[in-house]
Design a protein around this motif. Structure first.
Motif, PDB file in Angstrom:
ATOM      1  N   VAL A   1      -3.416   4.846   4.027  1.00 16.79           N
ATOM      2  CA  VAL A   1      -2.558   3.893   3.308  1.00 16.79           C
ATOM      3  C   VAL A   1      -2.218   2.723   4.231  1.00 16.79           C
ATOM      4  O   VAL A   1      -2.319   1.562   3.839  1.00 16.79           O
ATOM      5  N   GLN A   2      -1.848   3.021   5.473  1.00 11.13           N
ATOM      6  CA  GLN A   2      -1.528   1.945   6.431  1.00 11.13           C
ATOM      7  C   GLN A   2      -2.732   1.038   6.641  1.00 11.13           C
ATOM      8  O   GLN A   2      -2.599  -0.189   6.655  1.00 11.13           O
TER       9      GLN A   2
ATOM     10  N   LYS B   1       7.100  12.142  -1.002  1.00 15.18           N
ATOM     11  CA  LYS B   1       7.989  12.400   0.135  1.00 15.18           C
ATOM     12  C   LYS B   1       7.338  11.952   1.445  1.00 15.18           C
ATOM     13  O   LYS B   1       7.981  11.298   2.279  1.00 15.18           O
ATOM     14  N   ALA B   2       6.065  12.279   1.624  1.00 15.77           N
ATOM     15  CA  ALA B   2       5.363  11.900   2.858  1.00 15.77           C
ATOM     16  C   ALA B   2       5.310  10.385   3.006  1.00 15.77           C
ATOM     17  O   ALA B   2       5.531   9.846   4.098  1.00 15.77           O
ATOM     18  N   LEU B   3       5.033   9.686   1.913  1.00 17.56           N
ATOM     19  CA  LEU B   3       4.938   8.221   1.966  1.00 17.56           C
ATOM     20  C   LEU B   3       6.306   7.580   2.153  1.00 17.56           C
ATOM     21  O   LEU B   3       6.444   6.593   2.877  1.00 17.56           O
ATOM     22  N   GLN B   4       7.332   8.143   1.531  1.00 18.43           N
ATOM     23  CA  GLN B   4       8.693   7.630   1.726  1.00 18.43           C
ATOM     24  C   GLN B   4       9.123   7.828   3.176  1.00 18.43           C
ATOM     25  O   GLN B   4       9.726   6.930   3.771  1.00 18.43           O
ATOM     26  N   ASN B   5       8.795   8.974   3.736  1.00 19.30           N
ATOM     27  CA  ASN B   5       9.131   9.238   5.138  1.00 19.30           C
ATOM     28  C   ASN B   5       8.421   8.267   6.074  1.00 19.30           C
ATOM     29  O   ASN B   5       8.906   7.988   7.168  1.00 19.30           O
ATOM     30  N   ALA B   6       7.272   7.749   5.645  1.00 23.72           N
ATOM     31  CA  ALA B   6       6.518   6.788   6.444  1.00 23.72           C
ATOM     32  C   ALA B   6       7.011   5.351   6.213  1.00 23.72           C
ATOM     33  O   ALA B   6       6.458   4.410   6.776  1.00 23.72           O
TER      34      ALA B   6
ATOM     35  N   LEU C   1      -1.543  15.252   5.269  1.00 28.13           N
ATOM     36  CA  LEU C   1      -0.643  14.142   4.959  1.00 28.13           C
ATOM     37  C   LEU C   1      -0.754  13.016   5.976  1.00 28.13           C
ATOM     38  O   LEU C   1      -0.635  11.852   5.632  1.00 28.13           O
ATOM     39  N   ARG C   2      -0.999  13.351   7.221  1.00 29.26           N
ATOM     40  CA  ARG C   2      -1.163  12.327   8.263  1.00 29.26           C
ATOM     41  C   ARG C   2      -2.364  11.430   7.926  1.00 29.26           C
ATOM     42  O   ARG C   2      -2.317  10.220   8.111  1.00 29.26           O
ATOM     43  N   ASP C   3      -3.437  12.056   7.405  1.00 27.95           N
ATOM     44  CA  ASP C   3      -4.611  11.271   7.006  1.00 27.95           C
ATOM     45  C   ASP C   3      -4.270  10.327   5.862  1.00 27.95           C
ATOM     46  O   ASP C   3      -4.708   9.180   5.845  1.00 27.95           O
ATOM     47  N   LEU C   4      -3.494  10.809   4.906  1.00 31.92           N
ATOM     48  CA  LEU C   4      -3.081   9.970   3.781  1.00 31.92           C
ATOM     49  C   LEU C   4      -2.294   8.767   4.288  1.00 31.92           C
ATOM     50  O   LEU C   4      -2.595   7.623   3.949  1.00 31.92           O
TER      51      LEU C   4
END
Length: 127
Positions: free
Chosen positions: A121-122, A27-32, A114-117
Protein backbone atom coordinates in the motif's frame (compact mmCIF):
# COMPACT_ATOMS: atom_id res chain seq x y z
CA UNK A 1 6.25 27.07 1.87
CA UNK A 2 5.16 23.94 3.68
CA UNK A 3 3.86 20.68 2.31
CA UNK A 4 0.66 19.84 4.18
CA UNK A 5 0.05 16.60 2.30
CA UNK A 6 1.88 14.66 5.02
CA UNK A 7 -0.62 15.90 7.61
CA UNK A 8 -3.53 14.22 5.89
CA UNK A 9 -3.90 10.46 6.17
CA UNK A 10 -4.38 8.90 2.74
CA UNK A 11 -7.92 7.59 2.43
CA UNK A 12 -8.40 3.94 1.56
CA UNK A 13 -11.69 2.38 0.52
CA UNK A 14 -11.70 -1.29 1.49
CA UNK A 15 -14.20 -3.73 -0.05
CA UNK A 16 -14.02 -7.26 1.42
CA UNK A 17 -17.01 -9.53 2.04
CA UNK A 18 -15.32 -11.66 4.72
CA UNK A 19 -16.11 -9.87 8.01
CA UNK A 20 -13.05 -11.10 9.92
CA UNK A 21 -10.68 -10.35 7.03
CA UNK A 22 -12.20 -6.89 6.54
CA UNK A 23 -11.79 -5.98 10.22
CA UNK A 24 -8.25 -7.41 10.26
CA UNK A 25 -7.16 -5.45 7.17
CA UNK A 26 -8.84 -2.22 8.28
CA UNK A 27 -7.15 -2.39 11.70
CA UNK A 28 -3.71 -3.06 10.20
CA UNK A 29 -4.05 -0.14 7.77
CA UNK A 30 -5.38 2.21 10.45
CA UNK A 31 -2.46 1.27 12.68
CA UNK A 32 -0.16 2.20 9.78
CA UNK A 33 -1.72 5.67 9.67
CA UNK A 34 -4.32 5.34 6.92
CA UNK A 35 -7.93 6.50 7.06
CA UNK A 36 -9.94 3.39 6.14
CA UNK A 37 -13.59 3.18 5.14
CA UNK A 38 -14.75 -0.40 4.64
CA UNK A 39 -17.70 -2.18 3.07
CA UNK A 40 -18.76 -5.81 2.76
CA UNK A 41 -19.80 -5.60 -0.90
CA UNK A 42 -18.78 -3.85 -4.09
CA UNK A 43 -22.04 -1.99 -4.67
CA UNK A 44 -21.96 -0.25 -1.29
CA UNK A 45 -18.28 0.61 -1.83
CA UNK A 46 -19.05 2.04 -5.28
CA UNK A 47 -21.86 4.18 -3.88
CA UNK A 48 -19.41 5.66 -1.35
CA UNK A 49 -16.85 6.32 -4.10
CA UNK A 50 -19.47 8.42 -5.84
CA UNK A 51 -19.75 10.59 -2.70
CA UNK A 52 -16.08 11.31 -1.93
CA UNK A 53 -12.61 10.73 -3.36
CA UNK A 54 -10.19 8.10 -2.07
CA UNK A 55 -6.51 7.63 -2.85
CA UNK A 56 -6.71 3.84 -2.94
CA UNK A 57 -9.32 1.18 -3.61
CA UNK A 58 -8.36 -2.06 -1.88
CA UNK A 59 -10.79 -4.74 -2.96
CA UNK A 60 -11.38 -8.44 -2.91
CA UNK A 61 -12.35 -9.83 -6.30
CA UNK A 62 -15.09 -12.32 -5.42
CA UNK A 63 -17.90 -10.45 -3.62
CA UNK A 64 -21.70 -10.27 -3.70
CA UNK A 65 -23.66 -7.56 -5.52
CA UNK A 66 -20.66 -6.25 -7.50
CA UNK A 67 -17.35 -8.05 -7.84
CA UNK A 68 -14.04 -6.31 -7.26
CA UNK A 69 -13.12 -6.11 -10.93
CA UNK A 70 -16.35 -4.32 -11.84
CA UNK A 71 -15.87 -2.09 -8.79
CA UNK A 72 -12.33 -1.23 -9.91
CA UNK A 73 -13.49 -0.50 -13.46
CA UNK A 74 -16.19 1.85 -12.24
CA UNK A 75 -13.87 3.46 -9.66
CA UNK A 76 -11.30 4.34 -12.32
CA UNK A 77 -14.07 5.76 -14.51
CA UNK A 78 -15.13 8.04 -11.64
CA UNK A 79 -11.54 8.95 -10.73
CA UNK A 80 -8.74 8.05 -13.17
CA UNK A 81 -6.20 8.97 -10.44
CA UNK A 82 -7.38 6.38 -7.91
CA UNK A 83 -4.91 3.56 -7.21
CA UNK A 84 -6.30 0.02 -7.19
CA UNK A 85 -5.10 -3.07 -5.35
CA UNK A 86 -6.82 -6.44 -5.50
CA UNK A 87 -6.56 -8.82 -2.58
CA UNK A 88 -7.52 -12.27 -3.72
CA UNK A 89 -7.03 -15.98 -3.57
CA UNK A 90 -7.75 -15.98 -7.32
CA UNK A 91 -4.88 -13.99 -8.85
CA UNK A 92 -5.42 -15.63 -12.25
CA UNK A 93 -8.90 -14.07 -12.41
CA UNK A 94 -7.47 -10.57 -11.95
CA UNK A 95 -4.70 -11.25 -14.45
CA UNK A 96 -7.10 -12.39 -17.18
CA UNK A 97 -7.09 -9.59 -19.79
CA UNK A 98 -10.68 -10.43 -20.79
CA UNK A 99 -12.04 -9.05 -17.53
CA UNK A 100 -10.82 -5.48 -18.27
CA UNK A 101 -9.40 -4.87 -14.80
CA UNK A 102 -7.43 -1.62 -14.61
CA UNK A 103 -3.98 -2.35 -16.06
CA UNK A 104 -2.10 -0.46 -13.38
CA UNK A 105 -3.82 -2.39 -10.56
CA UNK A 106 -1.63 -4.23 -8.08
CA UNK A 107 -2.52 -7.78 -7.04
CA UNK A 108 -1.79 -9.19 -3.59
CA UNK A 109 -2.52 -12.91 -3.40
CA UNK A 110 -3.93 -14.50 -0.25
CA UNK A 111 -2.54 -15.57 2.06
CA UNK A 112 -0.26 -12.63 2.79
CA UNK A 113 1.36 -11.12 5.87
CA UNK A 114 -0.07 -7.82 7.09
CA UNK A 115 3.39 -6.27 6.84
CA UNK A 116 3.39 -7.15 3.12
CA UNK A 117 0.00 -5.49 2.70
CA UNK A 118 1.12 -2.28 4.43
CA UNK A 119 4.38 -2.22 2.43
CA UNK A 120 2.54 -2.70 -0.89
CA UNK A 121 0.00 0.00 0.00
CA UNK A 122 2.82 2.42 0.88
CA UNK A 123 4.61 1.64 -2.39
CA UNK A 124 1.47 2.05 -4.47
CA UNK A 125 0.50 5.35 -2.86
CA UNK A 126 4.06 6.70 -3.25
CA UNK A 127 4.16 5.85 -6.98
Amino acid sequence: MTDDSFLINPKILLAEDDNDMRRFLAKALQNAGYAVTSFDNGLAAYNRLREEPFELLLTDIVMPEMDGIELARRATELDPEIKVMFITGFAAVALNPDNHAPRQAKILSKPFHLRDLVNEVQRLLAA
